[in-house]
Write an enzyme that holds these catalytic residues in place. Structure first.
Site, short mmCIF file in Angstrom:
data_model
loop_
_atom_site.label_atom_id
_atom_site.label_comp_id
_atom_site.label_asym_id
_atom_site.label_seq_id
_atom_site.Cartn_x
_atom_site.Cartn_y
_atom_site.Cartn_z
CB SER A 154 -0.94 -0.16 1.33
OG SER A 154 -1.55 1.12 1.42
CE1 TYR A 167 -3.92 -1.49 6.03
CE2 TYR A 167 -3.17 0.61 5.07
CZ TYR A 167 -3.77 -0.66 4.82
OH TYR A 167 -3.93 -1.30 3.61
#
Length: 262
Positions: A154, A167
């Site tokens: 990501s 995250y």
């Protein structure tokens, strides 16, 4: 376990590539599964949710008129299950050419909160789950001197931002792990592709904070991933504009970056 009939085996006159998608029940995983089957792959699809997984496989197999997708229910945090499950899948498929690790969770704590439990789950699934699957796959492909690994990281892993430290960390760790595998495996003829999506219109987008600029459909993401696979690229951003956005963000001086609110 898979309850579907075994797929037709590849033959010299009908070569068929065989792949695994870990995290395939919906979103990008399901969309990529449809895409890869249309491009000639037979797939083992892995996810936690049995109903969605079974529905996806039934949809694919009905459309193709033959067994092209097999369902395997598995939680990637159950690391001890991986070796036996991987062996079973390779036997069921009759070999293995591709593994895509797509599984991921996101539990944003909020700007003023800290949540170790959520952070731990993100590390367990997004990073350690990937390592549990890709380590034995890497060894298999290295010995075969062939194969392709695709890891879905990501843009969130490109820098430590204040909104979701856990995250960010899980994806930064995954990006580094994939790079290390690439550096090991390229000399053995194995391609490792790191995919860094920005915002994709899936369920996970609901966890995004501060808006979702340049959001793309799962179909566009799947198309970008497949094109990169065919070209045996090492790293892509999707949408491609994120490459330039993150280049700027990576070069913002820390003294300024830490004052930003995203």
């Amino acid at each position: 376990m898979s309850n579907s009939p075994k797929p037709a085996q590849a033959t010299p006159l009908n070569p068929r590539r065989r792949g695994i998608i870990v995290g395939a029940s919906d979103g990008m995983g399901a969309t990529l599964a449809h895409k890869l089957v249309k491009e000639g792959y037979t797939l083992a699809l892995i996810a936690r949710r049995k109903e969605k997984l079974s529905s996806l496989c039934a949809e694919i197999n009905t459309a193709e008129g033959e067994t092209r997708a097999l369902a395997y229910v598995h939680d990637v945090a159950n690391y001890d299950e991986v070796p036996d499950l991987l062996r079973k899948i390779v036997a069921d498929l009759g070999g293995l050419d591709l593994v895509v690790f797509m599984a991921g969770v996101n539990f944003p704590p909020g700007l003023n909160n800290y949540n170790f439990e959520g952070d731990r789950k993100m590390i367990e699934v997004n990073l350690i789950g990937a390592m549990a699957w890709l380590s034995p796959v890497a060894e298999m492909f290295q010995n075969a001197k062939a194969g392709q690994i695709v890891g879905i990281s990501s843009v969130a892993g490109d820098r430590g931002r204040i909104g979701n430290p856990g995250y960010n960390t899980s994806k930064a760790g995954l990006t580094t792990y994939l790079e290390a595998l690439r550096n090991r495996l390229t000399r053995h003829g194995v391609n490792v592709l790191t995919v860094k999506p920005g915002f994709v219109k899936t369920e996970m987008i609901k966890a995004a904070q501060g808006g979702t600029p340049f959001a793309i459909s799962p179909e566009q993401a799947a198309e970008d991933i497949y094109k990169a696979m065919r070209k045996r690229k090492q790293l892509i951003y999707t949408a491609s504009i994120w490459r330039w956005i993150m280049l700027v963000i990576q070069h913002v001086p820390s003294v300024i970056f830490r004052r930003m609110s995203f």
